[in-house]
Design a protein around this motif. Structure first.
Motif, mmCIF file in Angstrom:
data_model
loop_
_atom_site.group_PDB
_atom_site.id
_atom_site.type_symbol
_atom_site.label_atom_id
_atom_site.label_comp_id
_atom_site.label_asym_id
_atom_site.label_seq_id
_atom_site.Cartn_x
_atom_site.Cartn_y
_atom_site.Cartn_z
ATOM 1 N N GLU A 157 -2.537 -2.987 -4.514
ATOM 2 C CA GLU A 157 -2.874 -2.524 -3.175
ATOM 3 C C GLU A 157 -3.258 -1.054 -3.151
ATOM 4 N N SER A 209 0.814 -1.219 0.000
ATOM 5 C CA SER A 209 0.000 0.000 0.000
ATOM 6 C C SER A 209 0.841 1.259 0.000
ATOM 7 N N GLU A 265 -0.158 -7.722 5.679
ATOM 8 C CA GLU A 265 1.274 -7.467 5.549
ATOM 9 C C GLU A 265 2.000 -7.737 6.861
ATOM 10 N N ASN A 291 -5.616 -5.256 4.119
ATOM 11 C CA ASN A 291 -4.305 -5.337 3.492
ATOM 12 C C ASN A 291 -3.180 -5.117 4.506
ATOM 13 N N LEU A 316 -7.717 -9.923 -2.784
ATOM 14 C CA LEU A 316 -7.385 -8.568 -3.214
ATOM 15 C C LEU A 316 -7.756 -8.361 -4.677
ATOM 16 N N ASN A 361 0.884 -14.485 -0.304
ATOM 17 C CA ASN A 361 -0.523 -14.140 -0.499
ATOM 18 C C ASN A 361 -1.211 -15.106 -1.456
#
Length: 361
Positions: free
Chosen positions: A102, A80, A304, A300, A194, A185
């Protein structure tokens, strides 16, 4: 000749983008490069391509986008932290070739508001496939989007069979060669969650009309089903250079960028339903996407933190999605979505995830 800035140039997508640019010198001119931390490789790339304008770190990458004249910005930053560069590219009027999913997912309506129609071109193989297939009909003629998933290295395993998975096993993806975060992921299917949110935001299709299907061969990259019963699929051998090239020169195709399928050889493609009990990340992502506001950012950010903890031996593989779900459940969104409220929500989510992880140790 399209002038290109590549952000995240030292990563998997970035280096493959440079392969495409190198092979097509009359089509593309590289005018800017940015990397996260790999200053040595960045310097080598700049020297090879004779690029004077470079940046190291996300903040400098944003400034590079604002300062350098370019037609296309490929945002291949991971995470992000790429949101600022995405907004900078859109506000500067560049075409945004988006590999940093992201930033769209976290930014949501902020990114949508900054983008002109057609300004964002997806680079993820699934969304590139959808964009290609969607040219076969109008928006009103679309019945549903079908996003394919390889199933990752643990396809077919039950939840109980994944309790003792190691980081090394999670990084052994059967199809794609990606970085640590994206590969992990893909193993949890958080990446596919996502991608469902990204598909909704890119193509304005309701979450109820976006399905995920497991396709282990990774040949059909996604499909669009139309109201007359037709399904249009985009198929090619798994090679990111194809969607990257489309991102750089959309809607034009770049000859010779990828190899075609060999139709002279017998082959079989299989499709399987997603086991949502073993892999709950997709259903959770749909719920987060419907909730909107800062919930996708929290999903998100928590992921992470959990992925880092998993690779550091502080969290189990199953604990990744469990942590995300607990953080999302505890989140209270702000009254308004702004860059500042997004940053605050992400910071809260990281702290909350870290606290939950520490308590579970």
């Amino acid at each position: 000749m399209r002038r290109i800035i590549v952000l995240g140039s030292t990563g998997s997508i970035g280096t493959q983008a440079l392969d495409v640019i190198r092979a097509n010198p009359r089509r593309f001119e590289l005018v800017g490069l940015a990397a996260g931390t790999n200053a040595e490789l960045l310097a080598e790339q700049a020297e090879q391509f004779r690029v004077a304008d470079t940046a190291l770190g996300a903040t400098d990458a944003e400034q590079l986008v604002r300062d350098v004249e370019a037609d296309v910005v490929l945002n291949a930053i991971t995470g992000s932290i790429g949101l600022g560069a995405t907004l900078a590219a859109l506000n500067a009027g560049r075409t945004l070739a988006l590999a940093n999913k992201e930033s769209l997912i976290v930014g949501g309506s902020l990114v949508q508001a900054a983008a002109a129609p057609g300004q964002i071109v997806p680079v993820d193989s699934e969304h590139s496939a959808l964009a290609q297939a969607l040219r076969s009909g109008t928006h009103d003629e679309v019945r549903r989007l079908v996003v394919t998933a390889s199933g990752g290295p643990f396809r077919g395993r039950s939840r109980s069979e994944m309790r003792d998975i190691t980081p090394q096993e999670a990084l052994a993806h059967p199809t794609w060669d990606m970085g640590r975060v994206v590969t992990t992921n893909s193993a949890t299917l958080v990446n596919k969650g996502l991608e469902v949110i990204e598909a909704h935001l890119l193509f304005d299709i309701d979450y109820d009309d976006i399905d995920v299907v497991v396709h282990p061969q990774s040949i059909v990259h996604s499909m669009v089903e139309f109201i007359d019963g037709s399904t249009i699929a985009q198929a090619s051998p798994p090679d990111m250079r194809l969607p990257i090239s489309l991102g750089l020169d959309w809607p034009n195709r770049v000859g010779g960028v990828g190899r075609p399928l060999d139709w002279t050889k017998a082959t079989s493609w299989t499709f399987e339903p997603l086991d949502e009990e073993a892999f709950p990340a997709v259903a959770l992502a749909k719920a987060v996407g419907r909730a909107g506001a800062t919930f996708p950012a929290v999903y998100n950010a928590a992921n992470e933190q959990a992925v880092d903890a998993f690779h550091e031996g502080r969290l189990s593989f199953l604990g990744i999605t469990d942590t995300i779900a607990r953080v999302v459940d505890a989140h209270e969104p702000p009254a308004a979505l702004t860059v500042e409220s997004l940053a605050e929500a992400e910071g809260w989510a990281r702290r909350k995830a870290d606290a939950l992880i520490a308590a579970s140790a």
